[in-house]
Design an enzyme around this catalytic site. Structure first.
Site: not given
Length: 322
Positions: A44, A48, A173, A204
């Site tokens: 990814g 970002g 996270s 998530y």
């Protein structure tokens, strides 16, 4: 009128205080480690946190492979990083974490073409509605955020073990704390909670808890090698992870994050720290935030849970398939 003005001023003062707190507590990677001669993969990495991480590793002289699912954006990101760092050893390679076939093809290509892999950053992540599934029959969020990185890491593990002092960094996270109760033997199920709300966010949260549990169990399996692994919370950052949200919800989330939270460069600091910092090798399997060690979330402290999740994950991704 005066009362209303006082309220507005009070609210403004609170907002400024929150903004200052975020800025003052943001950790920065202070390591000046040189990575010339080393190879890194960042998933990814076209945008970002992943992009900022890849650019930093390239500045340090590493060969950096941007593993992304969008060829146009991946190629463009590679060109920008080369231009920004004068490091021509930056390359895009196709990787779609929502497809086990793509993951296996990517891993086979890496094993065939790379002699070493010093740093693997499992950064790519996705926020989406809970009802979306992949070609492999799994919930999209769970496959992209957890099962895909699990398979990718294991397929590359022999190459990683051959590389002295290699590192595996898993971007999790703090929302893992809100994962709620879930049957670790059936992680690919929609959470039964939050009333009639869309279950995308609870799902998530679960995927991020799985990232932490994966890191804990991976560290156990890496004992006796020179490879270390770390999970981390990057902080709240506005990234493309929200791109699949409904437009109105996405707008609201973006406005909040733009004001209260970290920039993408700030958000990448803990990932970079875990990738390069010296002196953290004894902390393999641990969790980081703002470039320092933090306590493992309570929901991830059950050692049997990480062990059970690993076993189930092997079956889900058909890890031992010939």
């Amino acid at each position: 009128m005066a009362c209303g003005l006082c309220i507005l001023l009070s609210v403004a003062a609170v907002l400024v205080a929150i903004k200052l707190y975020v800025k003052l507590t943001t950790g920065w990677c202070r390591s000046n480690v040189c990575l010339v001669g080393k190879t890194a993969i960042v998933t990814g990495a076209n945008t970002g946190i992943g992009y900022e991480t890849a650019e930093d590793l390239a500045k340090r002289g590493a060969r950096v492979i941007l593993a992304c699912r969008d060829p146009a954006r991946g190629e463009d990101a590679a060109k920008k990083i080369i231009q920004a760092t004068d490091n021509k050893n930056v390359e895009f390679k196709l990787l779609d974490l929502s497809s086990f076939k793509s993951i296996r093809q990517f891993a086979s290509d890496i094993i065939a073409t790379e002699e070493r892999l010093d740093i693997l950053v499992n950064n790519a992540g996705l926020g989406s509605t809970a009802d979306k599934t992949t070609e492999d029959g799994l919930l999209l969020i769970m496959q992209v955020n957890y099962f895909g990185p699990f398979l990718l890491t294991n397929l590359l593990l022999n190459l990683i073990k051959k590389t002295p002092n290699a590192r595996i960094v898993n971007v999790a996270s703090i929302v893992a704390k809100r994962a709620g109760e879930f049957d670790v033997k059936n992680p690919n199920t929609v959470p039964v909670a939050y009333g009639q709300m869309d279950q995308g966010f609870p799902l998530y949260c679960r995927s991020k808890l799985c990232n932490v549990l994966f890191t804990i169990e991976l560290a156990k399996k890496l004992r006796g090698t020179t490879v270390t692994t770390y999970s981390l919370h990057p902080g709240a950052v506005l990234t493309d992870i929200f791109r699949t949200m409904p437009q109105i919800m996405r707008f609201m989330v973006e406005q909040i994050i733009n004001w209260f939270c970290k920039s993408r460069l700030e958000g990448a600091q803990t990932t970079i720290h875990c990738s390069v910092a010296k002196g953290i090798e004894s902390l393999s399997g641990k969790h980081f935030q703002d470039c320092h060690l933090v306590d493992t979330y309570k929901k991830a402290q059950d050692p049997d849970m990480s062990k059970q999740l690993w076993k189930v994950s092997e079956e889900v991704v058909k890890l031992n398939r010939n």
